[in-house]
Design an enzyme around this catalytic site. Structure first.
Site, PDB file in Angstrom:
ATOM      1  N   MET A  91     -21.737  14.869   9.000  1.00 57.28           N
ATOM      2  CA  MET A  91     -22.936  14.162   9.436  1.00 57.28           C
ATOM      3  C   MET A  91     -23.670  13.588   8.223  1.00 57.28           C
ATOM      4  SD  MET A  91     -22.411  14.795  12.506  1.00 57.28           S
ATOM      5  CE  MET A  91     -23.793  13.897  13.191  1.00 57.28           C
ATOM      6  N   ARG A 117     -33.093   7.557  -0.536  1.00 52.13           N
ATOM      7  CA  ARG A 117     -32.165   7.582  -1.680  1.00 52.13           C
ATOM      8  C   ARG A 117     -32.211   6.258  -2.428  1.00 52.13           C
ATOM      9  NH1 ARG A 117     -26.853  11.112   0.419  1.00 52.13           N
ATOM     10  NH2 ARG A 117     -28.075  12.411   1.807  1.00 52.13           N
ATOM     11  N   ASP A 157     -22.928  21.085   9.694  1.00 51.98           N
ATOM     12  CA  ASP A 157     -22.843  19.646   9.983  1.00 51.98           C
ATOM     13  C   ASP A 157     -21.485  19.030   9.655  1.00 51.98           C
ATOM     14  OD1 ASP A 157     -22.910  19.457   7.184  1.00 51.98           O
ATOM     15  OD2 ASP A 157     -24.046  17.588   7.270  1.00 51.98           O
ATOM     16  N   GLU A 158     -20.437  19.819   9.587  1.00 45.28           N
ATOM     17  CA  GLU A 158     -19.122  19.214   9.324  1.00 45.28           C
ATOM     18  C   GLU A 158     -18.022  19.910  10.112  1.00 45.28           C
ATOM     19  OE1 GLU A 158     -17.881  19.650   5.190  1.00 45.28           O
ATOM     20  OE2 GLU A 158     -19.160  21.398   5.006  1.00 45.28           O
TER      21      GLU A 158
HETATM   22  P1  TTP Z   1     -24.939  18.062   3.284  1.00 49.33           P
HETATM   23  O1  TTP Z   1     -23.835  17.675   4.220  1.00 49.33           O
HETATM   24  O2  TTP Z   1     -24.561  18.581   1.946  1.00 49.33           O
HETATM   25  O3  TTP Z   1     -25.871  16.816   3.008  1.00 49.33           O
HETATM   26  P2  TTP Z   1     -26.583  15.827   4.009  1.00 49.33           P
HETATM   27  O4  TTP Z   1     -25.984  15.864   5.372  1.00 49.33           O
HETATM   28  O5  TTP Z   1     -28.063  16.045   3.949  1.00 49.33           O
HETATM   29  O6  TTP Z   1     -26.336  14.425   3.327  1.00 49.33           O
HETATM   30  P3  TTP Z   1     -24.967  13.627   3.171  1.00 49.33           P
HETATM   31  O7  TTP Z   1     -25.109  12.420   4.035  1.00 49.33           O
HETATM   32  O8  TTP Z   1     -24.930  13.291   1.733  1.00 49.33           O
HETATM   33  O9  TTP Z   1     -23.842  14.527   3.603  1.00 49.33           O
HETATM   34  O10 TTP Z   1     -25.840  19.150   3.961  1.00 49.33           O
HETATM   35  C1  TTP Z   1     -26.036  19.206   5.372  1.00 49.33           C
HETATM   36  C2  TTP Z   1     -27.413  19.769   5.634  1.00 49.33           C
HETATM   37  O11 TTP Z   1     -27.476  21.081   5.123  1.00 49.33           O
HETATM   38  C3  TTP Z   1     -28.505  19.005   4.957  1.00 49.33           C
HETATM   39  O12 TTP Z   1     -28.969  17.922   5.770  1.00 49.33           O
HETATM   40  C4  TTP Z   1     -29.549  20.040   4.706  1.00 49.33           C
HETATM   41  C5  TTP Z   1     -28.776  21.325   4.602  1.00 49.33           C
HETATM   42  N1  TTP Z   1     -28.699  21.782   3.194  1.00 49.33           N
HETATM   43  C6  TTP Z   1     -29.578  22.752   2.746  1.00 49.33           C
HETATM   44  O13 TTP Z   1     -30.396  23.254   3.514  1.00 49.33           O
HETATM   45  N2  TTP Z   1     -29.508  23.147   1.444  1.00 49.33           N
HETATM   46  C7  TTP Z   1     -28.615  22.636   0.565  1.00 49.33           C
HETATM   47  O14 TTP Z   1     -28.598  23.024  -0.606  1.00 49.33           O
HETATM   48  C8  TTP Z   1     -27.698  21.645   1.052  1.00 49.33           C
HETATM   49  C9  TTP Z   1     -26.679  21.064   0.120  1.00 49.33           C
HETATM   50  C10 TTP Z   1     -27.777  21.249   2.370  1.00 49.33           C
END
Ligand code: TTP
Length: 648
Positions: free
Chosen positions: A19, A60, A120-121
C-alpha cells in the site's frame, strides 16, 4: 540467519503488493478534506510535534521525510496537515489501520494464494490464475488490455525513446515471448485488475512488483511508487541485482549485510557473484552461505504461505529517557493496559476467525543503573496463553518479574510502588503467538463423556481454546521458571501461576467480566440440571463452557478446592469462591437463587454446534456480533486519483 529453501523448478508468478503511504491514506479516507493535501501521520507524543510515521506523497514533494518530527516537517512544509495516530490507553491504537489492511487482503486474496506479510503488504501466488489466463485468454488475443497493466514498468526492456506505455503494450502483446514471460504478462494484467478493484472498493492505492519469486517481487514493488506496478522478467534479473546495494536486500539490512561489506568487501548484490558457494558457506555456514549464493542469482524458493491473518498479535510501548518506568506499580499499570488491548485483539480474532493464540511472550528493554554490565539484555519470557484479560495481565506480570529476577541477578528489585534506583524500563511489549485455527476437537461433548486424552498435552495444538487453557494448567509457566525466587515476593513466582491456574475460578476476569457477565437462567440451566443431576456431572458441563483453567485430567473435582481467595481482585469473587466450595458449576450471590455466571469471552464459538440444539441459539445470542468492515465505493481510476488537483 536466513535459510536457503529448495528451489522451485516450475515457473511461478508472484506478486508483492504494498500500500502507498498507508496510514496517510487511511486518515485521508476518514477525513476526505485532506485528500490531495500534504499530510503526514504522527505518533502520539507531544515532544517536538511527535514523530512522523507515514508521509503522504504530496508532503514528500516538499521534502518531508519519515525521520522528521512534526515541528521539523512544518518548517519544510508549513501547510502540512499532521494527523495523530488514534490513541487508546495512552498508546497508539492501530486497529483502524489493521482493519483497513484486512479490507485490502480480502480483495487481493480472490485471485490466488495470499500471504499477509505486514499491516500493509501481501504476497500473492498468481501462478494458477496466470496459467489459466494464458490457456483461455492469451494476452496477445485480448481486445482490450487493462490500463494499469499497460502502464507497467518492465525492467530490462530497451526503452528506445518510446513511451513507457507503448513499451509495455509491445511486451504484453508479443506473441513470440517465451512461456515464462507470457506468464508474467498474465500476472501483470491480473495485478492491474486487482489494484483497480482495491481502489474502487477501498479508495486506497497500492503499488506492486510482479516476478518469478517473492524476493524479486518485493524488490520491484517499491521501485515505482505510488500507484504503479513493476515487472521483473527473468532476463532482467542479473542487471537488477548487479547494482543493487547489498543493504537494500531483504534480510541483508542488518548485521549480515554489514559483515558482507566489511569482511568480504561486498557492496552490491552483484558483488556476491564472485564468491563460490563453498566460500560463502565457509564464512556464514551451510545454510546462509547457500542462501547468499542464491540471492546473488535472484533465486528464491520461498513459497507464498496461504495466510490472510497475522501470525501473532503484539502490543508494545516505549518509555524513552526520563519516561522510563522505575516502579513495579508503573510497570504493572502499563502491562495491564497492554494486556487489556492484547486480550481484546485475540478475543476478536477468535470471534471473527475461530483462531486461538497459544503462547504469551513478554519482551522488555530494561537498564540497570550503577552497573557496568549494561550490555546484558532483559530476557524475553513466554508461557502458555490463558484467555481473559486478568489472566493475561497476571501472567504477563509474572513473566516480567521472572525476567527481572534473571536480569538483575544479585540486584534486588525494590518493593512495589516505591521508586527504585536499580533499574528502569524503557520498553514493554506483550505478544500472543502460535495462533491456530480451532478444530473443536476438545468438544463439550467430550467433556460429557470424559476428557479426551489428546487435550492434555500442549503438543496437540489444534484442539482449541479448551486445550490451550488446559495446557496452561499443566505446563503453566514452565518457561518462565528459572530464576530464584528470593528477590521478589513469593506471589510473583511462576509456580504460583500453576497452582492457581488449576483451580476453577469462575468470573476471575475483573473489569471486562463484570461488564460482560451474563446471568443465565432458563433453558440452559434447566437443561444442565436435567442432564446432570449430580454435582459432579454439572461440574463437567460448566467447566467446559465456562472454560476457565481447569486441568484436563481432573476437570471438575479439582475445580474449587484450594481456590486462593487472596488472589481475588474484585468483590464478586468472594461470593463465587464461597459457592465454589459447594457447587462449582453454580454461582450464588449471597441469596438462595441459583445463577450460572459465565464469561462470554471464554466461549469458543466452534463448540456451540455441539451443544444440545435447544440451547444453541441462546448461546449464540450471547456472543457479540461480528464487526463488518466499512468499504466506500468510488468510481475513479488510479491515475485520476493521483492527479494533483483535488477536484475529482
Ligand atoms: P511502509 O510500507 O514502510 O510505508 P508507507 O506505506 O507509509 O509508505 P510507502 O508508500 O513508501 O510504502 O509502512 C506502512 C505503514 O506502517 C506506514 O504507513 C506507517 C507504519 N509504519 C510505522 O508505524 N512505523 C515505521 O517505522 C514504519 C516504517 C511504518
Amino acid at each position: 540467519m536466513p535459510i536457503a529453501r529448495r528451489e522451485v523448478s516450475d515457473v511461478r508468478v508472484i506478486a508483492h503488493v504494498d500500500m502507498d503511504c498507508f496510514y496517510v491514506q487511511v486518515e485521508q479516507r476518514r477525513q476526505p478534506d485532506l485528500r490531495g493535501l500534504p499530510t503526514a501521520v504522527v505518533q502520539y507524543n507531544a515532544w517536538k510535534g511527535g514523530g512522523l510515521i507515514a508521509v503522504g506523497y504530496e508532503a514528500r514533494r516538499f521534502g518531508v521525510k519519515r525521520s522528521m518530527r512534526g515541528d521539523e516537517a512544518k518548517k519544510v512544509c508549513p501547510e502540512i496537515h499532521l494527523v495523530q495516530v488514534p490513541v487508546a490507553r495512552g498508546k497508539a491504537n492501530l486497529n483502524v489501520y489493521r482493519d483497513a489492511g484486512s479490507e485490502v487482503v480480502g480483495i487481493l486474496s480472490q485471485r490466488g494464494r495470499c500471504e499477509r506479510a505486514s499491516i500493509d503488504e501481501v504476497y500473492l501466488d498468481l501462478t494458477d490464475a496466470a496459467e489459466t489466463m494464458l490457456a483461455e485468454n492469451p494476452p496477445e488475443m485480448l481486445e482490450e488490455i487493462n490500463p494499469e497493466a499497460l502502464k507497467s514498468h518492465v525492467l530490462g526492456i530497451d526503452k528506445n525513446e518510446k513511451e513507457e506505455g507503448e513499451i509495455a503494450r509491445q511486451w504484453i502483446c508479443n506473441s513470440d515471448a517465451d512461456h515464462r514471460d507470457k506468464l508474467l504478462v498474465c500476472g501483470a494484467i491480473i495485478v492491474g485488475e486487482l489494484r483497480m478493484q482495491v481502489l474502487q472498493e477501498t479508495e486506497f492505492t497500492c503499488s506492486a512488483g510482479i516476478a518469478h519469486n517473492k524476493m524479486l517481487a518485493k524488490l520491484a514493488s517499491g521501485m515505482n511508487k505510488p500507484a504503479q506496478q513493476t515487472v521483473v522478467p527473468f532476463s532482467a534479473v542479473n542487471e537488477l541485482l548487479a547494482s543493487l546495494p547489498i543493504k537494500k536486500m531483504k534480510q541483508l539490512g542488518g548485521k549480515l549485510g554489514s559483515s558482507l561489506q566489511s569482511d568480504l568487501g561486498v557492496n552490491t548484490v552483484g558483488d556476491l557473484l564472485q564468491f563460490s558457494e563453498e566460500k560463502l558457506q565457509g564464512h556464514y555456514g551451510i545454510n546462509t552461505g547457500k542462501w547468499l549464493w542464491n540471492v546473488a542469482r535472484g533465486i528464491d524458493g520461498d513459497e507464498v504461505e496461504g495466510r490472510l491473518l497475522p501470525k501473532s498479535h503484539g502490543c508494545g510501548k516505549t518509555f524513552p529517557g526520563p519516561r522510563a518506568l522505575k516502579t513495579m506499580t508503573s510497570v504493572e499499570r502499563w502491562l495491564n493496559d497492554l494486556c487489556e488491548e492484547l486480550s481484546e485483539r485475540i478475543q476478536s480474532d477468535m470471534d471473527k476467525n475461530n483462531r486461538v493464540a497459544h503462547t504469551l511472550t513478554l519482551h522488555a528493554r530494561v537498564y540497570k543503573t550503577n552497573d557496568s554490565d549494561s550490555l546484558k539484555k532483559f530476557p524475553s519470557k513466554s508461557c502458555p496463553l490463558r484467555y481473559g484479560t486478568m489472566k493475561i495481565q497476571e501472567d504477563a506480570l509474572k513473566l516480567f518479574n521472572s525476567g527481572l529476577r534473571e536480569f538483575l541477578g544479585s540486584y534486588r528489585a525494590e518493593s512495589k510502588g516505591t521508586m527504585n534506583n536499580k533499574w528502569g524500563v524503557t520498553a514493554l511489549s506483550v505478544i500472543a503467538s502460535k495462533i491456530l485455527a480451532t478444530s473443536g476437537a476438545c468438544s463439550i461433548l467430550k467433556y460429557f463423556q470424559g476428557v479426551d486424552p489428546s487435550c492434555s498435552s500442549e503438543g496437540h495444538t489444534n484442539d482449541g481454546i479448551i486445550q490451550a487453557t488446559l495446557a496452561t494448567s499443566h505446563s503453566g509457566t514452565e518457561s518462565c521458571l528459572g530464576g530464584d525466587n528470593t528477590d521478589l515476593p513469593k506471589e510473583s513466582s511462576c509456580e504460583e501461576t500453576n497452582s492457581n491456574h488449576s483451580k476453577l475460578n469462575l468470573n476471575q476476569d475483573g473489569k471486562r467480566t463484570n461488564k460482560r457477565n451474563n446471568e443465565v437462567s432458563g433453558p440452559i440451566l434447566r437443561y444442565f440440571s436435567t442432564q446432570s443431576p449430580s454435582c459432579s456431572s454439572s461440574q463437567h458441563v460448566s467447566h467446559a463452557i465456562i472454560q476457565d483453567t481447569g486441568p484436563s485430567s481432573t476437570p471438575a473435582t479439582d475445580g474449587c478446592s484450594g481456590y486462593n481467595q487472596s488472589e481475588s481482585q474484585n468483590g464478586t469473587q468472594q461470593g463465587e469462591t464461597r459457592l465454589c466450595n459447594s457447587s462449582p458449576s453454580l454461582v450464588q450471590h449471597g441469596q438462595e437463587k441459583q445463577q450460572w455466571n459465565f464469561n462470554v469471552e471464554d466461549i469458543d464459538p466452534s463448540v456451540i454446534g455441539e451443544l444440545p440444539p435447544e440451547i444453541q441459539d441462546e448461546v449464540r445470542g450471547w456472543l457479540k456480533p461480528l464487526k463488518h468492515a466499512k468499504t466506500a465505493k468510488r468510481s475513479s481510476n488510479i491515475a485520476q486519483y493521483f492527479l494533483p488537483s483535488r477536484d475529482r
